[in-house]
Design a protein around this motif. Sequence first.
Motif, PDB file in Angstrom:
ATOM      1  N   UNK A 165      24.457 -34.235  44.449  1.00  0.00           N
ATOM      2  CA  UNK A 165      23.304 -34.000  43.583  1.00  0.00           C
ATOM      3  C   UNK A 165      22.069 -34.725  44.111  1.00  0.00           C
ATOM      4  N   UNK A 166      22.266 -35.946  44.557  1.00  0.00           N
ATOM      5  CA  UNK A 166      21.137 -36.719  45.072  1.00  0.00           C
ATOM      6  C   UNK A 166      20.545 -36.046  46.306  1.00  0.00           C
TER       7      UNK A 166
ATOM      8  N   UNK B 162      18.996 -22.925  36.112  1.00  0.00           N
ATOM      9  CA  UNK B 162      20.371 -23.325  35.864  1.00  0.00           C
ATOM     10  C   UNK B 162      20.485 -23.996  34.513  1.00  0.00           C
ATOM     11  N   UNK B 163      21.695 -24.364  34.193  1.00  0.00           N
ATOM     12  CA  UNK B 163      21.988 -25.038  32.922  1.00  0.00           C
ATOM     13  C   UNK B 163      21.744 -26.536  33.128  1.00  0.00           C
ATOM     14  N   UNK B 164      20.472 -26.902  33.299  1.00  0.00           N
ATOM     15  CA  UNK B 164      20.141 -28.257  33.733  1.00  0.00           C
ATOM     16  C   UNK B 164      20.480 -29.325  32.705  1.00  0.00           C
TER      17      UNK B 164
ATOM     18  N   UNK C  17      20.793 -37.102  33.160  1.00  0.00           N
ATOM     19  CA  UNK C  17      19.406 -37.023  32.712  1.00  0.00           C
ATOM     20  C   UNK C  17      18.406 -37.337  33.814  1.00  0.00           C
ATOM     21  N   UNK C  18      18.708 -38.334  34.666  1.00  0.00           N
ATOM     22  CA  UNK C  18      17.720 -38.722  35.676  1.00  0.00           C
ATOM     23  C   UNK C  18      17.567 -37.653  36.750  1.00  0.00           C
ATOM     24  N   UNK C  19      18.635 -36.915  37.043  1.00  0.00           N
ATOM     25  CA  UNK C  19      18.513 -35.829  38.012  1.00  0.00           C
ATOM     26  C   UNK C  19      17.707 -34.674  37.414  1.00  0.00           C
TER      27      UNK C  19
ATOM     28  N   UNK D 157      14.070 -33.036  38.788  1.00  0.00           N
ATOM     29  CA  UNK D 157      13.843 -31.610  39.029  1.00  0.00           C
ATOM     30  C   UNK D 157      12.639 -31.112  38.239  1.00  0.00           C
ATOM     31  N   UNK D 158      12.533 -31.520  36.981  1.00  0.00           N
ATOM     32  CA  UNK D 158      11.381 -31.105  36.166  1.00  0.00           C
ATOM     33  C   UNK D 158      10.080 -31.605  36.777  1.00  0.00           C
TER      34      UNK D 158
END
Length: 226
Positions: free
Chosen positions: A70-71, A92-94, A99-101, A105-106
């Motif tokens: 993910x990182x 996607x189903x973010x 939460x920090x990832x 992205x946002x």
Amino acid sequence: MPRHVAVILDGNRRWARAHRRDLAGGYGRGGEKVREVLGWCERAGIGFVTLWALSLDNLRRPEEEVTPILDAVVSTVEELAAERRWRIRPVGHTRALPAHFAARLRAAAEATTGVPGPTVNIAVAYGGRQELLDAVNDLLATEEGRAQAQAGLTEELLGRHLYTRGQPDPELIIRTSGEQRLSGFMPWQSAYSELYFCDVPWPDFEEADLHRALEAFASRSRRFGR
């Protein structure tokens, strides 16, 4: 030339094993390839690109495996956003992400809101069935939406609540690394997509492979069931 090309980025794990790298290294190399491929698509005049980087099912793997992947994926998205060449949209189903990832992205997407370049959808925590569920739930979340659905659910109405709303459906879907299935990728949008499968793992995908896919697309007769 297709307006929208989607790619299932398969083979990062196999590439890492073949090159005696850890998974993060494989996905990191895959991230470097993303930048190259987006440049090739941009030069070809493709306005929309969707890249499936990580599925919802992938998140069920052990945390010590998922976190570095993910990182690597999110770091790639941040680097793309910093270049301000592309308009980044996570799809996607973010809410399933840590939460920090999800926040990173946002932030990357918000930083490119006004960029006039091509749109790049990064599919993270994506599942095709989940997208349809999210679309229905989004539609029914408001009184107006419930009234519209009760009056009669239509393709156009549901389409306005998909992750890729407002975009053309992908005319061409490419999957790397030899697997010949969609694995639930964009089940609604892919109804009339042309499919192209190539054997090379994603980190080894080259411009010649993209051109072969585009040439195959150009040679096909798209009849849309007629």
